[in-house]
Enzyme design. Structure first.
Site, PDB file in Angstrom:
ATOM      1  CB  VAL A 142      -0.933   0.015   1.218  1.00 26.31           C
ATOM      2  CG1 VAL A 142      -1.795   1.277   1.195  1.00 26.31           C
ATOM      3  CG2 VAL A 142      -1.809  -1.227   1.230  1.00 26.31           C
ATOM      4  CE  LYS A 143       4.174   5.174  -5.123  1.00 28.74           C
ATOM      5  NZ  LYS A 143       4.238   5.187  -6.597  1.00 28.74           N
ATOM      6  CB  ILE A 144       1.129   5.623   2.668  1.00 28.14           C
ATOM      7  CG1 ILE A 144       0.058   4.519   2.693  1.00 28.14           C
ATOM      8  CG2 ILE A 144       0.740   6.769   3.597  1.00 28.14           C
ATOM      9  CD1 ILE A 144      -0.045   3.797   4.033  1.00 28.14           C
TER      10      ILE A 144
END
Length: 258
Positions: free
Chosen positions: A65-67
């Site tokens: 998950v890219k944050i």
């Protein structure tokens, strides 16, 4: 009508599923950048993305998950990693961001080599000396090297994935980094070359480096980031750009749904 954000997440996951048919490893799927300063909303979106992948039969180990690496994003990632949801912290320009990500147990960070280089070149203006700032002297390369050295010195498990390269010299100067994400054009240039490619980043050398362990609470993190003009400007600029892309996708989907 279903909420637009639900539809967007499904579209993003469908793209991810197509990529996973091709690549044997992992895919990164991004949480809406407009939530970069909202820890709770970031958590909710990340959990939903992973739920969609799992419903499609994809194990969570194949998804990052890219944050954005804001304080709120890093703290959301801390909770997600504790739940077994792995994260890719992006828009990482400053050493304090990398330290905080390591302390949070983040799976992977993607420091932006090329964007750091761009900022330094633009800031220097006519005084910029390209040859003097090439290879190992490139400001973006030096940033990633500092992070890599720190992580290996202190046994931080977070993977370092150099990103946003502008030239082959930046890539070869980081040979040995945990991961590099390289454009097809630069990959083709590398493939066409017969030049030797020695390892530049080495865990053994890093473990002997004279660096000190540091930690940042929220106040210290915010001050350190604020003290780094490049990190502050590029993080803000990156979030604006990612948010604009998210808004564009919203408009495209709205145009397609009855």
């Amino acid at each position: 009508h279903r909420p637009l954000d639900e539809v967007v997440d499904e579209v993003l996951v469908r793209f991810g599923l197509e990529i996973l048919k091709i690549v044997p490893g992992r895919v990164s799927t991004e949480v809406d950048a407009r939530l970069s300063f909202d820890r709770a909303a970031t958590l909710a979106r990340a959990r939903r993305l992973i739920g969609l992948y799992q419903a499609a039969g994809v194990h969570r180990e194949r998804v990052l998950v890219k944050i954005a690496a804001t304080w709120e994003g890093i703290q959301a990632a801390r909770e997600l990693e504790a739940e077994g949801i792995h994260c890719n912290l992006t828009l990482l320009f400053s050493f304090c961001q990398a330290v905080a990500c390591g302390d949070a147990g983040v799976k992977l960070i993607s420091p932006f080599v090329g964007r750091i280089y761009d900022w330094a070149k633009k800031t220097a203006g006519a005084a910029w000396d390209e040859a003097a700032h090439a290879g190992a002297n490139d400001p973006g390369v030096k940033s990633v090297e500092q992070i890599y050295r720190y992580y290996k010195k202190f046994g931080v498990a977070t993977e370092v994935m150099g990103a946003s390269f502008r030239n082959v010299g930046q890539i070869t100067a980081l040979a040995g980094c945990d991961l590099l994400t390289i454009s097809p054009e630069l990959l083709a240039t590398l493939q066409a070359s017969d030049a030797p490619l020695p390892r530049r980043l080495d865990p053994a050398a890093a473990s002997a480096a004279a660096v000190e362990r540091v930690h940042y609470d929220e106040a210290a993190f915010r001050y350190a980031l604020n003290d780094d003009a490049m990190g502050t400007e590029k993080l803000a600029e990156g979030i604006r750009a990612f948010a604009a892309d998210a808004a564009k996708l919203d408009r495209m989907i709205k145009g397609l749904t009855p």
